[in-house]
Each structure stands twice: as C-alpha cells, then as structure tokens.
Design a protein around this motif. Sequence first.
Motif, PDB file in Angstrom:
ATOM      1  N   UNK A   1       9.230   3.689  21.121  1.00  0.00           N
ATOM      2  CA  UNK A   1      10.380   2.782  21.249  1.00  0.00           C
ATOM      3  C   UNK A   1      11.480   3.492  22.170  1.00  0.00           C
ATOM      4  N   UNK A   2      12.100   2.694  23.018  1.00  0.00           N
ATOM      5  CA  UNK A   2      13.016   3.256  24.001  1.00  0.00           C
ATOM      6  C   UNK A   2      14.318   2.122  24.153  1.00  0.00           C
ATOM      7  N   UNK A   3      15.459   2.828  24.438  1.00  0.00           N
ATOM      8  CA  UNK A   3      16.794   2.150  24.702  1.00  0.00           C
ATOM      9  C   UNK A   3      17.572   2.214  23.285  1.00  0.00           C
ATOM     10  N   UNK A   4      18.419   1.384  23.390  1.00  0.00           N
ATOM     11  CA  UNK A   4      19.396   1.080  22.171  1.00  0.00           C
ATOM     12  C   UNK A   4      18.915   0.231  21.209  1.00  0.00           C
TER      13      UNK A   4
ATOM     14  N   UNK B   1       6.515   9.717  34.470  1.00  0.00           N
ATOM     15  CA  UNK B   1       7.728  10.783  34.659  1.00  0.00           C
ATOM     16  C   UNK B   1       7.245  11.542  36.049  1.00  0.00           C
ATOM     17  N   UNK B   2       6.119  12.062  36.285  1.00  0.00           N
ATOM     18  CA  UNK B   2       5.657  12.754  37.346  1.00  0.00           C
ATOM     19  C   UNK B   2       4.547  12.106  37.676  1.00  0.00           C
TER      20      UNK B   2
ATOM     21  N   UNK C   1      14.054  14.168  30.515  1.00  0.00           N
ATOM     22  CA  UNK C   1      15.372  13.691  31.355  1.00  0.00           C
ATOM     23  C   UNK C   1      15.115  12.243  31.196  1.00  0.00           C
ATOM     24  N   UNK C   2      13.856  11.755  31.464  1.00  0.00           N
ATOM     25  CA  UNK C   2      13.633  10.368  31.455  1.00  0.00           C
ATOM     26  C   UNK C   2      13.957   9.832  29.867  1.00  0.00           C
ATOM     27  N   UNK C   3      13.479  10.429  28.893  1.00  0.00           N
ATOM     28  CA  UNK C   3      13.729  10.033  27.483  1.00  0.00           C
ATOM     29  C   UNK C   3      15.159   9.913  27.191  1.00  0.00           C
ATOM     30  N   UNK C   4      15.983  11.070  27.640  1.00  0.00           N
ATOM     31  CA  UNK C   4      17.498  10.926  27.521  1.00  0.00           C
ATOM     32  C   UNK C   4      18.169   9.734  28.169  1.00  0.00           C
TER      33      UNK C   4
ATOM     34  N   UNK D   1      14.811  12.305  36.085  1.00  0.00           N
ATOM     35  CA  UNK D   1      13.446  12.849  36.062  1.00  0.00           C
ATOM     36  C   UNK D   1      12.968  13.524  37.007  1.00  0.00           C
ATOM     37  N   UNK D   2      13.327  13.063  38.411  1.00  0.00           N
ATOM     38  CA  UNK D   2      12.823  13.806  39.605  1.00  0.00           C
ATOM     39  C   UNK D   2      13.883  15.134  39.670  1.00  0.00           C
TER      40      UNK D   2
END
Length: 327
Positions: free
Chosen positions: A74-77, A89-90, A42-45, A19-20
């Motif tokens: 929902x995040x992750x696999x 994220x920022x 970027x963070x989501x990917x 993200x940065x």
Amino acid sequence: MEVPSKNLALDLTRVTEAASLASARWLGRGDKNSGDKAAVDAMRKSFSSLDIDGTVIIGEGEKDEAPMLYNGEQLGTGNGPRVDVAVDPVEGTRLLAYGRPNAISVVGVAPANTMFNPGPSYYMKKLVVPEAASGVIDIDAPAGENLTKIAKAMDKDVDDLTVFVLDKPRHAKLIDEIREVGARIALFTDGDITGSLMAVDPHSDIDVMMGTGGTPEGVLSAIAIRIMGGSMQAKLDPQGGGEKTALINAGIDTRHVLTEKELVKSDDLFFAATGISGGSFLHGVKFTGKGAVTHSMSMRGLTGTIRYMEAVHNFRTLMKVSAVPYD
C-alpha cells in the motif's frame, strides 16, 4: 469506479526524480543491489506524502528481505483516490551498476482494478509501433511481414526502419529475420520500457520495438503507449519450465494476444520517468556540487499532455523540507 481527481503526473515526477537522484550515486560502481535499494527507499518515502490510496500491482515480487516495492504494498496517505500503481525504481539495474546508458526510474498510475496483473508471468513477447502503423501489425506474423507493412504505413522504405531489440540469445532468430528483410537494428543490453517509449516517441530515432522482455515492464509500457499514441501487441512468453507450469496451473492462456488497452483498461492514466545514467532517451543525473540537474518526462492520459522537464535541485535548501535521501 473512483478515479483520480487531480493531475498526479507532476507528483509522480517528484517520485521518479527522488529515485533517480538517490540511485545515481551508484553509477558505475558495480553494485546493482545498492543502487536499486537507494531508488526503492527514496521512491517509497516520496509516495508516503501523496494523497492516494495506492496498491502496487506492478512491483518487484513478494515481500521479503530484498529492497523492493513489493506487489500488493500500500502506498500513499490512504486519503485520496484508489489507484493501481506500477513502479520500476531502476529500469536497468545492470546499466546503472556498469555505467551504461538508458537506466531510468519509472512510475505509472491507473484507477483501481484497471491494471493487468501479471501473476506468475515474468516474460512477455512485444511488438510496439507508432500511431501511423497501429492498424497493420500482427504479433503472430513473421518479423519481415510486419516490418514491410509498418514501413508502408509510415511511408518509408523497410531499410529506413530502425528496430529496437534486446541483445539476448533468445533473439538470435529474430535478429536474423530483421536483417534479412533489410531493416536496421539498434541492439540494447537492457531496458525494454525505454525501447517501447522510443518506438512511440516522435523525437526518437527508433521506429519499432520487437522481442521478448519483462511482463511487468510491458504493463508499465502500455500506460505510456496509451497516452502517447501508438500500438502494442503482446503475448506471455515463458522462458523456463517453472514459469510455464505456473501459468498453466493459474489457467492463463499464453496464446492470447494482449493489447495496450487490455493491459491497462482506462484513459485516466499518469506516467513519469526520470533519467539516471543518461543516453539516447533521457539525460542522466548531473551532480553540480551544490545540487543536481535531472531530466524527466511526465504524462497525463485524459489530456494527452506530455511534458519534458529539466529540474535544478539545490540540496542545501531541499534537505530542509525533504525526508528523501538525495545525497
């Protein structure tokens, strides 16, 4: 209760690094939305490859057309442990947009159903101190009284203390009270997660964080405070009629004093932050032409381990294996 079985802190650091790196391209370009979107994407990917079954508890509002990791996403696999996720994220989108210091990317993770859900609350009054002063603070007491007790607990004179305060009109009275008792003030335009971290970080020049900032940022801060030591007291502090009405309708008592242990009810915590624009807390992203250098902190609650890391990224080789848009 299902809890994480591995150290997620380093994986989360890769998330905040991504993200940065993505958002740092927008430093000083006056476009906070594009900088935020770059970090969010970027963070989501990055999260999509993590073996967690994560739910965003502290995000950026309800799902709409804006670039955000929204509450409830929902995040992750989906194959790993069930966890609550807090993201920013920022932190300091205006800091990034105008090239000012202390913009950072932040992520925190806790076991499922242990993280405070702010609901309709946007603003929270906070008082954060290092471990030495943990037992002496009272958020309902006058600022001068708190600072006198904090100074004594830290074996300092009051005029040795440095207090982090957001430079906002709502803090005019607070600033006057701090000056009256003789403590020093460090005014920051944005970034109260950074302020909370600095108050409990022994490497920092900040001794105390006081004032009203974001409620989501307060929950994220509580994760780090539980790991690093120190203490936080907080009260929901609506800044407008609509927010106050929403809290009343939700049956939420704004008089209740929240602690870091109420804001996140577990010790099995993970936290990561990476600098974007640099400053007094974490160095910013330095682009080298062939890649970049980032500086991060990574924490694990069960062990209390805190890592400060410098990472050198080579874009030519990194882009062969990464789907994250680093440049």
